[in-house]
Design an enzyme around this catalytic site. Structure first.
Site, PDB file in Angstrom:
ATOM      1  N   LYS A  49      20.946 -32.270   7.565  1.00 39.87           N
ATOM      2  CA  LYS A  49      22.146 -33.046   7.269  1.00 39.87           C
ATOM      3  C   LYS A  49      21.795 -34.526   7.108  1.00 39.87           C
ATOM      4  CE  LYS A  49      25.794 -31.417   9.397  1.00 39.87           C
ATOM      5  NZ  LYS A  49      26.454 -31.108  10.674  1.00 39.87           N
ATOM      6  N   ARG A 119      27.739 -35.882  14.617  1.00 40.81           N
ATOM      7  CA  ARG A 119      27.465 -34.582  13.995  1.00 40.81           C
ATOM      8  C   ARG A 119      26.075 -34.069  14.337  1.00 40.81           C
ATOM      9  NH1 ARG A 119      28.369 -35.530   7.679  1.00 40.81           N
ATOM     10  NH2 ARG A 119      28.874 -33.304   7.763  1.00 40.81           N
ATOM     11  N   GLY A 128      27.686 -23.393  12.215  1.00 40.39           N
ATOM     12  CA  GLY A 128      28.611 -23.101  13.305  1.00 40.39           C
ATOM     13  C   GLY A 128      27.971 -22.927  14.674  1.00 40.39           C
ATOM     14  N   MET A 130      26.052 -25.248  16.419  1.00 42.15           N
ATOM     15  CA  MET A 130      26.078 -26.442  17.267  1.00 42.15           C
ATOM     16  C   MET A 130      27.391 -27.182  17.045  1.00 42.15           C
ATOM     17  SD  MET A 130      22.210 -27.784  17.156  1.00 42.15           S
ATOM     18  CE  MET A 130      22.122 -27.855  15.394  1.00 42.15           C
ATOM     19  N   ARG A 363      23.380 -29.421   0.789  1.00 41.75           N
ATOM     20  CA  ARG A 363      22.173 -28.663   1.160  1.00 41.75           C
ATOM     21  C   ARG A 363      22.041 -27.508   0.192  1.00 41.75           C
ATOM     22  NH1 ARG A 363      25.030 -26.606   6.565  1.00 41.75           N
ATOM     23  NH2 ARG A 363      26.531 -25.208   5.626  1.00 41.75           N
ATOM     24  N   HIS A 481       6.721   7.133  11.755  1.00 42.02           N
ATOM     25  CA  HIS A 481       6.687   8.033  10.608  1.00 42.02           C
ATOM     26  C   HIS A 481       7.945   7.897   9.748  1.00 42.02           C
ATOM     27  CE1 HIS A 481       7.221  11.921   8.552  1.00 42.02           C
ATOM     28  NE2 HIS A 481       5.938  11.748   8.298  1.00 42.02           N
ATOM     29  N   ARG A 602      -2.836   9.402   0.062  1.00 46.53           N
ATOM     30  CA  ARG A 602      -3.143  10.199   1.260  1.00 46.53           C
ATOM     31  C   ARG A 602      -3.160  11.664   0.867  1.00 46.53           C
ATOM     32  NH1 ARG A 602       1.254   7.132   2.151  1.00 46.53           N
ATOM     33  NH2 ARG A 602       1.216   5.447   3.687  1.00 46.53           N
ATOM     34  N   ARG A 658      -8.006   8.702  -0.376  1.00 46.81           N
ATOM     35  CA  ARG A 658      -8.566   8.800   0.971  1.00 46.81           C
ATOM     36  C   ARG A 658      -8.802  10.261   1.336  1.00 46.81           C
ATOM     37  NH1 ARG A 658      -4.934   6.824   5.883  1.00 46.81           N
ATOM     38  NH2 ARG A 658      -3.896   8.797   5.478  1.00 46.81           N
ATOM     39  N   GLU A 793     -10.382  -0.004   9.674  1.00 40.35           N
ATOM     40  CA  GLU A 793      -9.188   0.081  10.510  1.00 40.35           C
ATOM     41  C   GLU A 793      -9.532   0.248  11.981  1.00 40.35           C
ATOM     42  OE1 GLU A 793      -7.002   3.573   9.262  1.00 40.35           O
ATOM     43  OE2 GLU A 793      -8.844   4.576   8.698  1.00 40.35           O
ATOM     44  N   SER A 812     -11.009  -1.267   2.362  1.00 38.05           N
ATOM     45  CA  SER A 812      -9.557  -1.395   2.346  1.00 38.05           C
ATOM     46  C   SER A 812      -9.110  -1.472   3.787  1.00 38.05           C
ATOM     47  CB  SER A 812      -8.932  -0.191   1.645  1.00 38.05           C
ATOM     48  OG  SER A 812      -7.532  -0.286   1.743  1.00 38.05           O
ATOM     49  N   GLY A 814      -7.020  -0.969   6.746  1.00 34.36           N
ATOM     50  CA  GLY A 814      -5.887  -0.140   7.145  1.00 34.36           C
ATOM     51  C   GLY A 814      -5.241  -0.830   8.327  1.00 34.36           C
ATOM     52  N   ASN A 816      -2.362  -0.758   9.726  1.00 36.65           N
ATOM     53  CA  ASN A 816      -1.536  -0.064  10.728  1.00 36.65           C
ATOM     54  C   ASN A 816      -2.412   0.358  11.909  1.00 36.65           C
ATOM     55  OD1 ASN A 816       0.465  -0.287   8.862  1.00 36.65           O
ATOM     56  ND2 ASN A 816       0.540   1.879   8.328  1.00 36.65           N
ATOM     57  N   ASP A 817      -3.478   1.098  11.604  1.00 35.11           N
ATOM     58  CA  ASP A 817      -4.376   1.518  12.673  1.00 35.11           C
ATOM     59  C   ASP A 817      -5.100   0.329  13.286  1.00 35.11           C
ATOM     60  OD1 ASP A 817      -4.465   4.282  13.462  1.00 35.11           O
ATOM     61  OD2 ASP A 817      -5.011   4.774  11.403  1.00 35.11           O
ATOM     62  N   CYS A 879      -4.182  -1.758   2.753  1.00 34.17           N
ATOM     63  CA  CYS A 879      -3.233  -0.702   2.404  1.00 34.17           C
ATOM     64  C   CYS A 879      -2.298  -0.351   3.554  1.00 34.17           C
ATOM     65  CB  CYS A 879      -3.974   0.538   1.921  1.00 34.17           C
ATOM     66  SG  CYS A 879      -5.031   1.262   3.183  1.00 34.17           S
ATOM     67  N   TYR A 899      -6.715  -7.478  -3.445  1.00 33.14           N
ATOM     68  CA  TYR A 899      -5.394  -6.911  -3.724  1.00 33.14           C
ATOM     69  C   TYR A 899      -4.694  -6.503  -2.440  1.00 33.14           C
ATOM     70  CZ  TYR A 899      -7.352  -2.268  -2.823  1.00 33.14           C
ATOM     71  OH  TYR A 899      -7.930  -1.191  -2.227  1.00 33.14           O
TER      72      TYR A 899
HETATM   73  P1  ADP Z   1      29.028 -28.331  10.557  1.00 31.67           P
HETATM   74  O1  ADP Z   1      27.566 -28.433  10.534  1.00 31.67           O
HETATM   75  O2  ADP Z   1      29.574 -27.394  11.563  1.00 31.67           O
HETATM   76  O3  ADP Z   1      29.610 -28.185   9.176  1.00 31.67           O
HETATM   77  P2  ADP Z   1      29.661 -31.109  10.291  1.00 31.67           P
HETATM   78  O4  ADP Z   1      28.934 -32.139  11.068  1.00 31.67           O
HETATM   79  O5  ADP Z   1      29.222 -30.954   8.893  1.00 31.67           O
HETATM   80  O6  ADP Z   1      29.533 -29.738  11.081  1.00 31.67           O
HETATM   81  O7  ADP Z   1      31.193 -31.483  10.367  1.00 31.67           O
HETATM   82  C1  ADP Z   1      32.285 -30.639  10.535  1.00 31.67           C
HETATM   83  C2  ADP Z   1      33.378 -31.006   9.572  1.00 31.67           C
HETATM   84  O8  ADP Z   1      33.808 -32.365   9.759  1.00 31.67           O
HETATM   85  C3  ADP Z   1      32.949 -30.894   8.138  1.00 31.67           C
HETATM   86  O9  ADP Z   1      33.977 -30.360   7.375  1.00 31.67           O
HETATM   87  C4  ADP Z   1      32.674 -32.323   7.737  1.00 31.67           C
HETATM   88  O10 ADP Z   1      32.857 -32.526   6.368  1.00 31.67           O
HETATM   89  C5  ADP Z   1      33.681 -33.094   8.547  1.00 31.67           C
HETATM   90  N1  ADP Z   1      33.196 -34.439   8.820  1.00 31.67           N
HETATM   91  C6  ADP Z   1      32.046 -34.762   9.453  1.00 31.67           C
HETATM   92  N2  ADP Z   1      31.849 -36.095   9.491  1.00 31.67           N
HETATM   93  C7  ADP Z   1      32.911 -36.636   8.864  1.00 31.67           C
HETATM   94  C8  ADP Z   1      33.296 -37.984   8.558  1.00 31.67           C
HETATM   95  N3  ADP Z   1      32.531 -39.025   8.915  1.00 31.67           N
HETATM   96  N4  ADP Z   1      34.445 -38.182   7.908  1.00 31.67           N
HETATM   97  C9  ADP Z   1      35.219 -37.126   7.553  1.00 31.67           C
HETATM   98  N5  ADP Z   1      34.929 -35.857   7.805  1.00 31.67           N
HETATM   99  C10 ADP Z   1      33.773 -35.598   8.453  1.00 31.67           C
HETATM  100 MG    MG Z   2      28.874 -29.201   7.717  1.00 24.67          MG
HETATM  101 MG    MG Z   3      -5.361   4.911   9.428  1.00 22.87          MG
END
Ligand code: ADP
Ligand code: MG
Ligand code: MG
Length: 925
Positions: A49, A119, A128, A130, A363, A481, A602, A658, A793, A812, A814, A816-817, A879, A899
């Site tokens: 981020k 953030r 979601g 952290m 991202r 198997h 085999r 083999r 192997e 080659s 092997g 697994n073994d 293999c 290979y």
């Molecule tokens: P997550 O990684 O869970 O998406 P974010 O840090 O991206 O968490 O933020 C959660 C929400 O809050 C996102 O929708 C983001 O766009 C919004 N947000 C974060 N910082 C700001 C900011 N400075 N102003 C307005 N909205 C923000």
């Molecule tokens: Mg986000």
């Molecule tokens: Mg074998």
């Protein structure tokens, strides 16, 4: 896309050396006013981020200013027992002052209060997992200031109540519903349906109630000092790195624990000031299908978390064009630019404050395997990417999704999972439960679709596995198997579903409190490992339909793109890609998938073919060499036909065959079954031929019984004790090869002796092979090229590879073994404890699924080095199952192999992974 491996930070310095020399080190990075301290390459330090915010700022995009506290501080925080050294605190303060200057507002001011978000953001996105806090800086005075300044009391108090709720939840760890409960009761009292219908007074009431919640639950007042709020929030974000769900997420995606999260402190912009404001998220292309369409959702008069939290139903992003055409147009321009800049699909967040657009995150977007192919090929067609870059854009593992039949997703979602097992072979399977291979065949002949459910499968279940929709076992690991054969057949398979209590005699299993009887319907997803007790409709993969000729290539868009991408990969890779295939139809499929050689055929799998087992058993039961030769003479033409078919299917590509490997008892009936038969016959008083035969069989089975068959009489040891078997197999191979060469298909068979640890074992067999080969060629009046080599192997084989290479023309590995013998883990029993090993971090990965580069890998490197010392042109391949694992393919590329050989269905993965491995080498130099 799957995880990455490197844990080293860009600077390569340990946190310790940082603290000992604090002056020269930078822990906080500013962004704002078109200039940032960081950039996109600094994900290690700034998190994804933070790096994205810096990059967008540098590109002149409208990003609210702020600063990033680096991931190094997270590690220091944990090292210093959850404290931040004062020097770093001061550095943060300095940056806060710069931010106040840039923003023209001051934290806690009643005139013009600065509000910020705090953030989380690690190197790899962990959606979601952290925490993030918005509207920090508000208190009882600042909120009035905000109201005065904006002339918008509703907005000011909406922001304040949001802040208390988030701070209360994230920092003070008060459950969300404590707040939601109060919010709902105010809403009810006001007769409001939507959050947005609450007016200033109602929101003031919410704020009062929230503060009470804080006092009651946290036993303290809600902190009014913004600097205290900031420190507490920053520390809470660092703590969220170690919350249970973040830890679990990192375990699943193989993300190291020690990379830490960064903290971004950023000036707030407001999507909740009224109807000219809003917030949303989107993708530059459709992440499910790859279609080039603007994709996303937004909400008017809302703040970030509302879109995902589900309190209100967002609108499709196209609607934004109608409501705020200017902001929409700008958003399209910016995101198109971002996509061009990053050369990949972007997943972005934005907020519109009074018609002004701000970018808050960008991202690269996660996508399905299907979308990945579309996007990669489209980006090349649009000249945004070169084919090389496109090859790097697709996660090889995701190709599996394209080969697997799929469930109807809506139907699938509705049904709860009864249990989960190891996802051994991807694909959707649905059918009636059967508990034996014979029943499977019987039922399928009646036109039914079945799923074979077994505690574990054995080689002679193969006919039942072959006709089933899928294979589900209660024990076994990723190379058991059932797993190996399932993948080879491209059958959806789940193994090691421990929760299944199978009662094969009563023909039922219990799971999740339910009893499932033979004939009941179940469905499972071999990609996720989920098993459901229901019938769900599936459809076969388009790519397979093309490969088996039922669909014309020009009718399948996805097939054409798949082929295009892989043809680019083929031009880039150095490693050859072969397949493990035992029978002509498997070989043909492997060829269609792009394998240009067979690395492992085999021969014993042919012994299980129609009507052959009785002959094989006669060979095993023979009392004398003469009798054994008689049975072998019967097998000879059958094997010759098989080899001819396999050679032909490979159209002149190298085929490695083999000689017999498994212990002989695997071809005989089970001891327990025979004992029952004998007892039954004796009880009925029957005498005569049948009883005598059973008794004789039982006696021989008992003779052959081994305490540890995996380490017993198998591999080259069989060829040494029964040289006539090697003779017959060599003859069959050479005769088939001579015939094909006469027909004009130039083929050079490669005869591979398994389980060699002593050079003299190989020499013994090589003498036989060379003698028989000379005989056959003389008889046939034709000279052909053939190679004699060995499977490496046994760890000893790697160590004395220089000696072995005197006789071996190829190696080659092997693996697994080799893995089994290096670790001393039985590959059929390790499922039981490997899971726990991984949970306890004793092992990161299942070494049977992805090669152990340190231990087994070192043996491979040793084998390569010593083998080539004796014979510089030694041809070397692998293999084992690892040949189709992307990470392992990288390893083999760097180990200098010629290979990799994988199951036919894994060939596309290997082709792509081999190209990526080749490109990673070039990046370095
Ligand atoms: P997550 O990684 O869970 O998406 P974010 O840090 O991206 O968490 O933020 C959660 C929400 O809050 C996102 O929708 C983001 O766009 C919004 N947000 C974060 N910082 C700001 C900011 N400075 N102003 C307005 N909205 C923000
Ligand atoms: Mg986000
Ligand atoms: Mg074998």
């Amino acid at each position: 896309m799957s995880k990455k491996t490197s844990t080293k930070r860009a600077s390569g310095k340990s946190p310790k050396s940082r603290t000992s020399n604090p002056k020269s080190l930078k822990y906080v990075y500013f962004f704002g006013n078109g200039k940032a301290d960081g950039n996109r390459t600094m994900k290690d330090l700034l998190g994804g981020k933070g790096a994205g915010l810096a990059e967008m700022t540098n590109a002149g995009l409208p990003v609210p200013p702020g600063f990033t506290i680096s991931t190094a501080v997270c590690n220091i925080y944990y090292k210093e027992k959850q404290k931040i050294p004062t020097a770093i605190d001061r550095e943060i303060d300095t940056h806060l002052q710069t931010l106040e200057k840039t923003a023209g507002a001051t934290l806690g001011s009643t005139e013009n209060p600065l509000l910020v978000s705090v953030r989380s953001g690690a190197k790899f996105s962990m959606p979601g997992m952290m925490d993030t806090i918005l509207n920090l800086g508000l208190n009882d005075d600042a909120v009035e200031g905000l109201k005065r300044r904006t002339q918008n009391g509703r907005f000011a108090f909406d922001s304040y109540r949001r802040f208390i709720q988030m701070f209360g939840n994230v920092v003070l760890e008060i459950p969300k519903d404590a707040f939601e409960h109060e919010f709902d009761s105010v809403k009810k009292a006001a007769g409001a349906r939507l959050d947005t219908e609450l007016d200033e007074n109602a929101l003031r009431e919410v704020v009062q109630r929230y503060k009470k919640v804080v006092k009651e639950r946290a036993k303290r007042e809600f902190p009014q000092d913004p600097h205290v709020q900031l420190k507490m929030s920053r520390d809470a974000v660092f703590r969220s790195w170690m919350n249970a769900r973040a830890i679990e997420y990192r375990r699943i995606y193989d993300i190291p624990d020690d990379i830490g999260t960064a903290v971004n402190v950023q000036m707030m912009v407001f999507g909740n000031t009224g109807d000219r404001s809003g917030t949303g998220v989107g993708f530059t292309r459709n992440p499910a299908t790859g279609a080039k369409e603007f994709f996303g959702e937004f909400l008017i008069n809302a703040q970030g978390e509302d879109v995902v939290s589900g309190v209100r139903t967002p609108q499709p992003i196209r609607e934004l064009e109608k409501v705020m055409p200017k902001a929409y147009k700008q958003l399209r321009e910016i995101t198109t630019r971002l996509e061009r800049h990053y050369k990949d699909v972007q997943d972005f967040e934005f907020t519109i404050q009074d018609e002004r657009l701000f970018m808050l995150q960008t991202r690269s977007g996660k996508r399905t395997g299907y979308a990945a192919i579309f996007i990669a090929t489209d980006l090349v067609a649009e000249k945004l990417l070169t084919p090389k870059e496109a090859v790097l854009l697709v996660d090889p593992e995701s190709l599996n999704q394209l080969l697997a039949p799929g469930f109807d997703p809506d139907e699938w979602k509705k049904i709860p999972a009864a249990t989960r097992g190891l996802p051994a072979s991807p694909g959707a399977a649905s059918g009636q439960v059967v508990f034996s291979a014979d029943h499977a065949v019987e039922w399928v002949n009646q036109g039914k679709q079945v799923i074979l459910v077994r505690r574990e499968t054995v080689p002679d279940d193969i006919h039942g596995m072959f006709v089933s929709q899928g294979i589900l076992t209660a024990t076994g690991g990723m190379t058991s198997h059932a797993a190996v054969v399932g993948r080879q057949m491209g059958k959806p398979s789940i193994v090691g579903a421990n929760a299944l209590e199978i009662d094969e005699s009563r023909r039922e299993f219990r799971v999740d409190g339910k009893t499932v009887k033979e004939g009941d319907f179940i469905s499972f997803d071999g990609l996720s490992g989920e098993v459901k007790i229901a019938r769900v409709g599936t459809k076969p993969s388009e790519i397979l339909q093309v490969l088996d000729g039922t669909l014309k290539p020009e009718k399948s868009n996805i097939y054409q793109r798949f082929e295009k991408l892989l043809s680019w990969a083929d031009k880039i890779r150095r490693l050859g890609v072969y397949a493990n295939a035992d029978l002509p139809d498997q070989a043909a499929l492997a060829y269609a998938f792009g394998a240009r050689g067979i690395g492992l055929c085999r021969t014993e799998h042919m012994f299980f073919g129609e009507g052959r087992i009785p002959i094989v058993q006669r060979m095993i039961l023979a009392e004398s060499e003469a009798d054994r030769r008689k049975a072998l003479d019967e097998l000879l033409p059958l094997q010759r036909e098989d080899f001819y078919g396999v050679f032909k299917a490979m159209r002149g590509c190298p085929v490695t065959i083999r000689t017999i490997d498994p212990p002989l008892h695997e071809f005989l009936p089970k001891r327990e079954d025979l004992m029952v038969d004998v007892a039954r016959l004796e009880a009925t008083g029957k005498k005569g031929k049948e009883l005598d035969e059973k008794k004789r069989l039982l006696q021989r089975v008992e003779q052959l019984h081994e305490f540890n068959p995996m380490l017993g009489h198998r591999g080259v040891r069989l060829g040494i004790t029964y040289p006539e078997i090697t003779e017959m197999q060599t003859r069959a191979i050479l005769e088939a090869a001579c015939r094909l060469n006469k027909e004009g298909v130039k083929i050079a068979p490669e005869i591979m002796i398994p389980l060699v640890g002593l050079v003299k074992e190989l020499s013994d067999q090589k003498v036989i092979v060379d003698r028989v080969a000379a005989d056959v060629m003389k008889e046939q009046g034709i000279k052909i090229k053939y190679l004699v080599g060995t499977m490496i192997e046994i760890p000893r084989g790697c160590i004395v590879a220089d000696q072995i290479a005197r006789d071996a023309e190829f190696f080659s590995f092997g693996t697994n073994d080799l893995t089994q013998l290096t670790f001393g883990f039985s590959r059929d029993d390790s499922g039981k404890f490997l899971k726990i090993y991984q949970e306890k971090k004793i092992l990161e990965k299942d070494p049977f699924a992805s090669i152990d580069t340190e231990g087994v890998g070192d043996l491979v490197r040793t084998g390569v080095e010593r083998g080539r010392k004796t014979r510089p042109d030694l041809k070397i391949g692998i293999c084992g199952e690892h040949g189709g694992d992307a990470a392992s393919v990288h390893f083999f590329h760097h180990a200098g192999l010629d290979y990799v050989s994988a199951s036919p269905y894994r060939v596309p993965v290997a082709r792509l992974a081999a190209a990526q491995a080749a490109l990673s080498v070039k990046v370095g130099d």
